[in-house]
Design an enzyme around this catalytic site. Sequence first.
Site, PDB file in Angstrom:
ATOM      1  CG  ASN A  45      -2.215  -0.806   0.906  1.00  0.00           C
ATOM      2  OD1 ASN A  45      -3.044  -0.375   0.111  1.00  0.00           O
ATOM      3  ND2 ASN A  45      -2.348  -1.979   1.511  1.00  0.00           N
ATOM      4  NE  ARG A  83      -0.427  -2.191  23.695  1.00  0.00           N
ATOM      5  CZ  ARG A  83      -0.408  -2.895  22.577  1.00  0.00           C
ATOM      6  NH1 ARG A  83      -0.286  -2.292  21.410  1.00  0.00           N
ATOM      7  NH2 ARG A  83      -0.523  -4.195  22.601  1.00  0.00           N
ATOM      8  CG  LEU A 133      -1.510   2.868  16.905  1.00  0.00           C
ATOM      9  CD1 LEU A 133      -1.778   3.694  15.661  1.00  0.00           C
ATOM     10  CD2 LEU A 133      -0.095   3.105  17.428  1.00  0.00           C
ATOM     11  NE  ARG A 192       3.137  -3.465  18.885  1.00  0.00           N
ATOM     12  CZ  ARG A 192       3.180  -4.552  19.642  1.00  0.00           C
ATOM     13  NH1 ARG A 192       3.183  -5.750  19.104  1.00  0.00           N
ATOM     14  NH2 ARG A 192       3.198  -4.448  20.951  1.00  0.00           N
ATOM     15  CG  HIS A 199      -9.881  -3.380   8.289  1.00  0.00           C
ATOM     16  ND1 HIS A 199      -9.043  -3.972   9.215  1.00  0.00           N
ATOM     17  CD2 HIS A 199     -10.942  -4.202   8.175  1.00  0.00           C
ATOM     18  CE1 HIS A 199      -9.589  -5.099   9.632  1.00  0.00           C
ATOM     19  NE2 HIS A 199     -10.748  -5.265   9.024  1.00  0.00           N
ATOM     20  CD  GLU A 229      -5.944  -3.817   1.217  1.00  0.00           C
ATOM     21  OE1 GLU A 229      -4.966  -3.269   1.751  1.00  0.00           O
ATOM     22  OE2 GLU A 229      -6.270  -4.990   1.482  1.00  0.00           O
TER      23      GLU A 229
END
Length: 216
Positions: A16, A63, A91, A89, A107, A172
Amino acid sequence: MAEKTLVILISGRGSNMEALLDARLPARVAAVVSNIPQARGLGVAARRGIATAVVDHRAFPDRAAFEAALAAEIDRHRPDLVVLAGFTRILTPPFVERYEGRIMNIHPSLLPAFPGLDTHRRALEAGVRIHGCTVHFVTHALDSGPIVVQAAVPVQAGDTEERLAARVLAQEHRIYPQAIRWFCEGRLRVGRDGAVAVDAARAADGALTAPPLEAP
Ligand code: GRF
């Protein structure tokens, strides 16, 4: 209109990201940042002369410490938009709120269907006839947030996860550059109800032109 600055976050392949680099957007990609040092996309970006950085989440005790380092790396570039492109990850709300209205994700499903992982397998298991992908502004809830654009991908008889994933990925690569182009042109408005409107484009002579209809 001033050229926009983007920072792209990746964790892996980076296809992407490549589609965005190929799209000749009215924007400058200031940096590509990965939490995974071996991410293939880092090499692709570097070969194209784009600054790259690694903020390895495993190097931080928690985190919050990871996200503080990630935000520091992003903020160095003063981006108008933070682009999540296969960034894996989760967030936390403080991080997401810092970039409210200027952080987008892609997504691989038609949200709100199939948030989370393994979307193509789950779509096949559910027997849906139409699958697809979604570009959305990121909010604190996982894979939710105002939807900017979606593309539908019909499921075909005998589809495997891989075949379906490949057809979704092709879409995408089409809709993410489109969404970011709209953002860069200042054409996206998020309403109080969370719905995103795309303003008509203003031609050089001041005339308004309607946004293009999106065919899959
Ligand atoms: C894409 O399917 C994207 O929708 C999802 O992760 C995948 C990343 O692929 N979030 P790539 O790294 O952009 O090739």
